[in-house]
Scaffold this active site. Structure first.
Site, PDB file in Angstrom:
ATOM      1  CG  HIS A 135      -2.187   0.837   1.024  1.00  0.00           C
ATOM      2  ND1 HIS A 135      -3.473   0.368   1.169  1.00  0.00           N
ATOM      3  CD2 HIS A 135      -2.323   2.137   0.719  1.00  0.00           C
ATOM      4  CE1 HIS A 135      -4.350   1.346   0.975  1.00  0.00           C
ATOM      5  NE2 HIS A 135      -3.661   2.441   0.697  1.00  0.00           N
ATOM      6  CD  GLU A 166      -6.437   3.275  -4.672  1.00  0.00           C
ATOM      7  OE1 GLU A 166      -5.723   4.288  -4.697  1.00  0.00           O
ATOM      8  OE2 GLU A 166      -7.615   3.299  -4.271  1.00  0.00           O
ATOM      9  CD  GLU A 192      -8.767   1.921   0.033  1.00  0.00           C
ATOM     10  OE1 GLU A 192      -8.952   3.096  -0.340  1.00  0.00           O
ATOM     11  OE2 GLU A 192      -7.645   1.407   0.144  1.00  0.00           O
TER      12      GLU A 192
HETATM   13  C1  FCB Z   1      -7.369   5.474  -1.716  1.00  0.00           C
HETATM   14  C2  FCB Z   1      -6.231   4.897  -0.921  1.00  0.00           C
HETATM   15  C3  FCB Z   1      -6.406   4.975   0.570  1.00  0.00           C
HETATM   16  C4  FCB Z   1      -7.088   6.254   1.002  1.00  0.00           C
HETATM   17  C5  FCB Z   1      -8.305   6.541   0.167  1.00  0.00           C
HETATM   18  C6  FCB Z   1      -9.046   7.792   0.560  1.00  0.00           C
HETATM   19  O1  FCB Z   1      -6.911   5.859  -2.972  1.00  0.00           O
HETATM   20  O2  FCB Z   1      -6.031   3.556  -1.265  1.00  0.00           O
HETATM   21  O3  FCB Z   1      -5.163   4.785   1.162  1.00  0.00           O
HETATM   22  O4  FCB Z   1      -6.187   7.273   1.021  1.00  0.00           O
HETATM   23  O5  FCB Z   1      -7.949   6.623  -1.180  1.00  0.00           O
END
Ligand code: FCB
Length: 449
Positions: free
Chosen positions: A121, A166, A354
């Protein structure tokens, strides 16, 4: 009152990441990460904030796991700080770093939660960045070595693994726009980084399969919902480029073993160098695709925007406005996205890794945070997820971002995404109204109608 029921074995969770919560940036043998290096330079981050202390989770881990347990969810998504394990990016693993995640996983299991562990991450060892980071092919093998160490140590206990979080952000915000660590703006390097991220994902999955570990493994991509602003040919073509750059570039190699040819052609000399055999490695079967979803946009042709020549106009549900990040709220985008991805890739198992929102939360004198807009946001997005499941989407999980307020990358501590409010001066945690709301959703395994 009826309940819109989610599937029987649905996974409910909350998510965090190492750099955003742990602090203890140089303790117990941890090496410097790209984010340590970046935040220690002036003016990179709002207010010059750093993750040096963050939520001090490294020292408060059992208390934080207790907060998750009390929430009643059945899974916790967290990440491992690679430089805690390999301070110099290679060589012997740091025992104290491994011990921390060992204790975390045991604590999570003791709380009755399924561990969902993300290997990358974003906090790359700075030592590897100095050799070119993700645009250097050597980083692929460094990542696989690190992944192997983690599989061997925790493979007997972790239920869900993700290789990268990501890759779009890592490639394009780190090496393209230069907004994130290491702050480089060079799209040739960014596209090469895409390929190395995908290749390292595939190689790590191979190593995972060889070890016959018990858990599932996948990757997490960030996807906005896009639609063309008009049906004029120029807008449609701009829309295709936007989709190829955000979606097909990362998902086609996983399921089809190729990059989108039209985009590669458009990129010309900026296209990544791919060696024979690479695409076969990337196309390892995965157990699930993780999706992070935060926004939706209409795509227009814009001649002067950037080399992809598209611009985006926020899609907003009337009356719902924006989050504090300035991201438009458009819950139906999630429903459309899940259905669209499912159709394009033949209904793979999906997890929402997320989803959530930053809001201008205030702690009242009575010690409460009445974050009604977050509740409304989550209610609407969960309803969209519910509708997608009704439409046949194979959705396995939903992880709310985030358990608690934390270090929001280049926005520092100016953005609060948590179900739990964090007072950074005292490190006191206060569950917000949304925490209790989400607990009820999880308990009901669904939404009240
Ligand atoms: C994503 C990230 C996470 C957080 C959210 C708001 O892009 O993976 O770490 O910052 O956004």
């Amino acid at each position: 009152m009826g309940i819109k029921q989610f599937p029987k074995d649905f996974i409910w969770g909350v998510a965090t990441s190492a750099y955003q919560i742990e602090g203890a940036w140089n303790e117990d043998g941890k090496g410097e990460s790209t984010w340590d290096h970046f935040t220690h330079q002036p003016h990179r981050i709002i207010n010059n904030d750093t993750g040096d202390v963050a939520c001090d989770h490294y020292h408060r881990m059992p208390e934080d796991v207790q907060l998750i347990k009390n929430l009643g969810v059945n899974s916790y998504r967290f990440s491992v700080a690679w430089p805690r394990i390999l301070p110099d990016g290679k060589g012997k693993a740091n025992d104290k770093g491994l011990d921390f995640y060992d204790r975390l996983v045991d604590e999570v299991l003791k709380a009755g939660l399924q561990p969902n562990l993300t290997l990358n991450h974003w906090d790359l060892p700075q030592a590897l960045e100095e050799k070119g980071g993700w645009s250097n092919r050597d980083t692929v093998d460094r990542f696989v070595e690190y992944a192997d160490i983690m599989f061997k140590r925790l493979g007997d206990r972790v239920d869900i693994w993700a290789t990268h979080n990501e890759p779009w952000v890592i490639a394009f915000l780190n090496y393209g726009q230069g907004m994130f660590a290491p702050g480089i703006s060079d799209y040739s390097r960014a596209y090469q980084a895409v390929h190395h991220l995908m290749l390292s994902h595939g190689k790590a999955v191979q190593v995972f399969r060889q070890g016959a570990y018990r858990g599932q493994i996948g990757i997490v991509v960030n996807l906005s919902w896009f639609e063309p602003a008009t049906d004029h040919e120029q807008d449609l073509a701009a829309y295709r480029r936007a989709i190829m750059n955000q979606e097909s570039l990362f998902i086609d190699p996983l399921y089809k073993g190729c990059y989108p040819a039209e985009l590669i052609e458009w990129l010309g000399p900026m296209a990544p160098r791919v060696e024979p055999g690479d695409m076969e490695i990337i196309q390892q079967p995965i157990d699930y695709l993780g999706i992070n979803h935060y926004s939706s946009a209409r795509i227009v042709y814009q001649h002067h925007s950037n080399f992809l020549k598209f611009g985006s106009l926020d899609l907003i549900e009337p009356g719902m406005g924006h989050t504090s990040m300035g991201w438009g709220i458009y819950p139906d985008g999630l429903r459309k996205l899940l259905i669209d991805i499912s159709k394009k890739y033949n209904y793979p198992p999906l997890m929402i890794a997320e989803n959530g929102c930053a809001m201008p939360d205030q702690l009242t004198a009575a010690g409460k945070v009445n974050d009604n807009r977050r509740i409304s946001y989550l209610q609407h997005y969960l309803n969209a997820a519910y509708q997608a499941i009704q439409a046949g989407v194979n959705l396995k999980a939903y992880y709310q971002w985030s358990l608690m307020d934390n270090f929001e990358w280049s926005s520092g501590y100016s953005q609060r995404f948590g179900l739990v409010y964090v007072d950074y001066a005292t490190q006191k945690r206060t569950p917000k109204k949304s925490y209790n709301w989400y607990r009820k959703v999880v308990k009901n395994n669904g939404l009240e109608e």
